[in-house]
Motif scaffolding. Sequence first.
Motif, short mmCIF file in Angstrom:
data_model
loop_
_atom_site.label_atom_id
_atom_site.label_comp_id
_atom_site.label_asym_id
_atom_site.label_seq_id
_atom_site.Cartn_x
_atom_site.Cartn_y
_atom_site.Cartn_z
N MET A 34 42.77 45.09 19.42
CA MET A 34 43.56 44.33 20.37
C MET A 34 42.94 44.50 21.75
SD MET A 34 47.46 44.89 19.05
CE MET A 34 47.93 43.31 19.79
N ALA A 35 43.12 43.48 22.57
CA ALA A 35 42.43 43.49 23.85
C ALA A 35 43.18 42.71 24.92
CB ALA A 35 41.02 42.91 23.68
N TRP A 36 42.81 42.99 26.14
CA TRP A 36 43.26 42.22 27.29
C TRP A 36 42.06 41.55 27.93
CZ3 TRP A 36 48.20 41.25 28.46
CH2 TRP A 36 49.18 42.12 28.00
N PHE A 37 42.22 40.28 28.22
CA PHE A 37 41.25 39.51 28.97
C PHE A 37 41.95 38.93 30.19
CE2 PHE A 37 39.52 39.70 24.77
CZ PHE A 37 38.14 39.69 24.93
N ARG A 38 41.17 38.46 31.14
CA ARG A 38 41.76 37.80 32.29
C ARG A 38 40.87 36.67 32.76
NH1 ARG A 38 41.09 42.69 36.75
NH2 ARG A 38 38.80 42.57 36.98
N GLN A 39 41.49 35.71 33.41
CA GLN A 39 40.75 34.56 33.90
C GLN A 39 41.32 34.10 35.23
OE1 GLN A 39 40.57 31.21 31.22
NE2 GLN A 39 38.66 30.50 32.15
N ALA A 40 40.48 34.09 36.23
CA ALA A 40 40.86 33.59 37.55
C ALA A 40 40.42 32.14 37.66
CB ALA A 40 40.20 34.43 38.64
N PRO A 41 41.06 31.36 38.51
CA PRO A 41 40.69 29.95 38.67
C PRO A 41 39.21 29.79 38.99
CG PRO A 41 42.77 30.37 39.74
CD PRO A 41 42.22 31.71 39.35
N GLY A 42 38.55 28.90 38.28
CA GLY A 42 37.16 28.63 38.53
C GLY A 42 36.19 29.63 37.94
N GLU A 81 48.52 49.34 31.58
CA GLU A 81 49.01 49.94 32.81
C GLU A 81 47.96 49.72 33.88
OE1 GLU A 81 50.02 54.34 34.64
OE2 GLU A 81 50.13 54.04 32.48
N MET A 82 48.34 49.07 34.94
CA MET A 82 47.40 48.73 36.01
C MET A 82 47.84 49.42 37.29
SD MET A 82 46.80 44.66 35.25
CE MET A 82 48.47 44.24 35.72
N ASN A 83 46.97 50.25 37.81
CA ASN A 83 47.24 50.98 39.04
C ASN A 83 46.21 50.64 40.10
OD1 ASN A 83 49.46 52.53 37.93
ND2 ASN A 83 47.92 53.74 36.84
N ASN A 84 46.57 50.89 41.35
CA ASN A 84 45.68 50.62 42.47
C ASN A 84 45.10 49.21 42.38
OD1 ASN A 84 44.27 51.13 44.85
ND2 ASN A 84 42.52 52.05 43.77
N LEU A 85 45.97 48.25 42.22
CA LEU A 85 45.54 46.87 42.06
C LEU A 85 44.85 46.34 43.31
CD1 LEU A 85 48.63 45.63 40.11
CD2 LEU A 85 46.26 45.38 39.33
N LYS A 86 43.88 45.48 43.06
CA LYS A 86 43.09 44.87 44.11
C LYS A 86 43.25 43.35 44.05
CE LYS A 86 39.56 48.44 43.56
NZ LYS A 86 38.13 48.70 43.27
N PRO A 87 43.02 42.67 45.17
CA PRO A 87 43.10 41.20 45.14
C PRO A 87 42.20 40.58 44.06
CG PRO A 87 43.12 41.94 47.40
CD PRO A 87 42.86 43.16 46.55
N ASP A 88 41.07 41.20 43.78
CA ASP A 88 40.16 40.68 42.76
C ASP A 88 40.73 40.79 41.35
OD1 ASP A 88 36.92 41.65 44.21
OD2 ASP A 88 38.26 39.96 44.60
N ASP A 89 41.82 41.52 41.19
CA ASP A 89 42.48 41.61 39.89
C ASP A 89 43.37 40.40 39.63
OD1 ASP A 89 41.42 44.17 39.20
OD2 ASP A 89 42.93 45.11 40.49
N THR A 90 43.56 39.57 40.62
CA THR A 90 44.39 38.38 40.47
C THR A 90 43.81 37.46 39.41
OG1 THR A 90 45.19 38.43 42.76
CG2 THR A 90 45.27 36.31 41.63
N ALA A 91 44.62 37.16 38.41
CA ALA A 91 44.16 36.33 37.30
C ALA A 91 45.31 36.12 36.33
CB ALA A 91 43.00 37.00 36.56
N MET A 92 45.09 35.22 35.39
CA MET A 92 45.97 35.10 34.25
C MET A 92 45.48 36.11 33.22
SD MET A 92 48.64 33.37 33.09
CE MET A 92 48.64 31.74 33.86
#
Length: 124
Positions: A34-42, A81-92
Amino acid sequence: EVQLVESGGGSVKAGGSLRLSCAASGLTYSTYTMAWFRQAPGKEREAVAGVRSSGSTGYTDSVKGRFTISYDNVKRILSLEMNNLKPDDTAMYYCAANRWLLPLPPLRNDYYYWGQGTQVTVSS
Protein backbone atom coordinates in the motif's frame (compact mmCIF):
# COMPACT_ATOMS: atom_id res chain seq x y z
CA GLU A 1 -12.88 -6.04 -5.04
CA VAL A 2 -10.56 -3.52 -3.43
CA GLN A 3 -11.93 -0.14 -2.47
CA LEU A 4 -9.87 2.68 -0.98
CA VAL A 5 -11.31 5.78 0.65
CA GLU A 6 -9.07 8.60 1.86
CA SER A 7 -9.86 11.11 4.56
CA GLY A 8 -8.10 13.58 6.81
CA GLY A 9 -7.01 16.21 4.34
CA GLY A 10 -7.37 19.88 5.07
CA SER A 11 -5.64 23.23 5.27
CA VAL A 12 -2.81 23.91 7.67
CA LYS A 13 -0.04 26.43 8.09
CA ALA A 14 3.58 25.58 7.47
CA GLY A 15 5.01 23.64 10.36
CA GLY A 16 1.68 22.07 11.18
CA SER A 17 0.61 18.46 11.10
CA LEU A 18 -2.06 16.31 9.52
CA ARG A 19 -2.88 12.64 9.64
CA LEU A 20 -4.36 11.08 6.55
CA SER A 21 -6.29 7.84 6.60
CA CYS A 22 -7.25 5.38 3.91
CA ALA A 23 -9.91 2.82 4.69
CA ALA A 24 -9.31 -0.32 2.68
CA SER A 25 -11.87 -2.97 1.93
CA GLY A 26 -11.63 -6.09 -0.15
CA LEU A 27 -7.88 -6.38 0.38
CA THR A 28 -7.92 -10.05 1.23
CA TYR A 29 -4.55 -11.08 -0.17
CA SER A 30 -1.83 -12.18 2.18
CA THR A 31 0.84 -10.24 0.30
CA TYR A 32 0.29 -6.68 -0.83
CA THR A 33 1.76 -3.22 -0.87
CA MET A 34 0.00 0.00 0.00
CA ALA A 35 1.21 3.47 -0.76
CA TRP A 36 0.59 7.18 -0.73
CA PHE A 37 1.12 9.33 -3.79
CA ARG A 38 0.50 13.01 -4.32
CA GLN A 39 -0.09 15.30 -7.23
CA ALA A 40 0.08 19.07 -7.34
CA PRO A 41 -1.51 21.07 -10.17
CA GLY A 42 0.62 20.98 -13.29
CA LYS A 43 2.91 18.29 -11.95
CA GLU A 44 3.14 14.54 -12.31
CA ARG A 45 1.90 12.25 -9.61
CA GLU A 46 4.78 11.40 -7.32
CA ALA A 47 5.45 8.82 -4.67
CA VAL A 48 5.29 9.76 -1.02
CA ALA A 49 5.63 6.52 0.90
CA GLY A 50 4.80 2.84 0.78
CA VAL A 51 4.43 -0.08 3.13
CA ARG A 52 4.47 -3.80 2.36
CA SER A 53 2.47 -6.47 4.11
CA SER A 54 5.86 -7.75 5.23
CA GLY A 55 6.29 -4.53 7.21
CA SER A 56 8.90 -2.80 5.07
CA THR A 57 8.47 0.91 4.47
CA GLY A 58 9.97 3.32 2.01
CA TYR A 59 9.82 7.09 1.61
CA THR A 60 10.67 9.60 -1.00
CA ASP A 61 13.59 11.76 0.09
CA SER A 62 11.58 14.94 0.46
CA VAL A 63 9.41 13.52 3.25
CA LYS A 64 11.91 11.39 5.15
CA GLY A 65 11.95 12.28 8.80
CA ARG A 66 8.68 14.19 8.54
CA PHE A 67 6.12 11.62 7.35
CA THR A 68 5.35 8.18 8.72
CA ILE A 69 3.35 5.54 6.89
CA SER A 70 1.67 2.68 8.68
CA TYR A 71 -0.95 0.05 8.03
CA ASP A 72 -3.23 -1.49 10.60
CA ASN A 73 -4.12 -4.83 9.04
CA VAL A 74 -6.83 -5.46 11.61
CA LYS A 75 -8.74 -2.24 11.10
CA ARG A 76 -7.65 -2.18 7.46
CA ILE A 77 -6.59 1.45 7.65
CA LEU A 78 -3.55 2.94 5.96
CA SER A 79 -2.27 6.08 7.63
CA LEU A 80 0.12 8.85 6.79
CA GLU A 81 1.27 10.99 9.67
CA MET A 82 2.61 14.24 8.30
CA ASN A 83 4.60 16.58 10.50
CA ASN A 84 6.42 19.84 9.88
CA LEU A 85 4.42 20.40 6.73
CA LYS A 86 5.77 22.68 4.05
CA PRO A 87 4.00 24.61 1.29
CA ASP A 88 5.60 22.21 -1.21
CA ASP A 89 3.60 19.40 0.39
CA THR A 90 0.43 20.95 -0.99
CA ALA A 91 -1.18 18.40 -3.28
CA MET A 92 -3.97 15.93 -3.73
CA TYR A 93 -2.96 12.84 -1.82
CA TYR A 94 -3.97 9.44 -3.12
CA CYS A 95 -4.04 6.07 -1.47
CA ALA A 96 -2.98 3.15 -3.66
CA ALA A 97 -2.63 -0.59 -3.35
CA ASN A 98 -1.78 -3.71 -5.27
CA ARG A 99 -1.06 -7.36 -4.73
CA TRP A 100 2.47 -8.58 -4.12
CA LEU A 101 5.46 -7.05 -2.42
CA LEU A 102 6.40 -4.14 -4.61
CA PRO A 103 9.48 -1.93 -4.81
CA LEU A 104 9.87 0.86 -2.29
CA PRO A 105 9.73 3.80 -2.47
CA PRO A 106 6.62 3.03 -4.49
CA LEU A 107 6.52 3.30 -8.26
CA ARG A 108 3.46 4.91 -9.80
CA ASN A 109 2.84 2.32 -12.49
CA ASP A 110 2.95 -0.60 -10.06
CA TYR A 111 -0.42 0.26 -8.54
CA TYR A 112 -3.76 -0.95 -9.72
CA TYR A 113 -6.16 0.21 -7.03
CA TRP A 114 -6.55 3.91 -6.24
CA GLY A 115 -8.62 6.04 -3.93
CA GLN A 116 -10.37 9.25 -4.88
CA GLY A 117 -7.84 11.52 -3.20
CA THR A 118 -7.89 13.99 -0.34
CA GLN A 119 -6.61 17.54 -0.62
CA VAL A 120 -3.81 18.84 1.56
CA THR A 121 -3.07 22.55 1.47
CA VAL A 122 -0.17 24.06 3.38
CA SER A 123 0.07 27.82 3.56
CA SER A 124 3.14 29.85 4.43
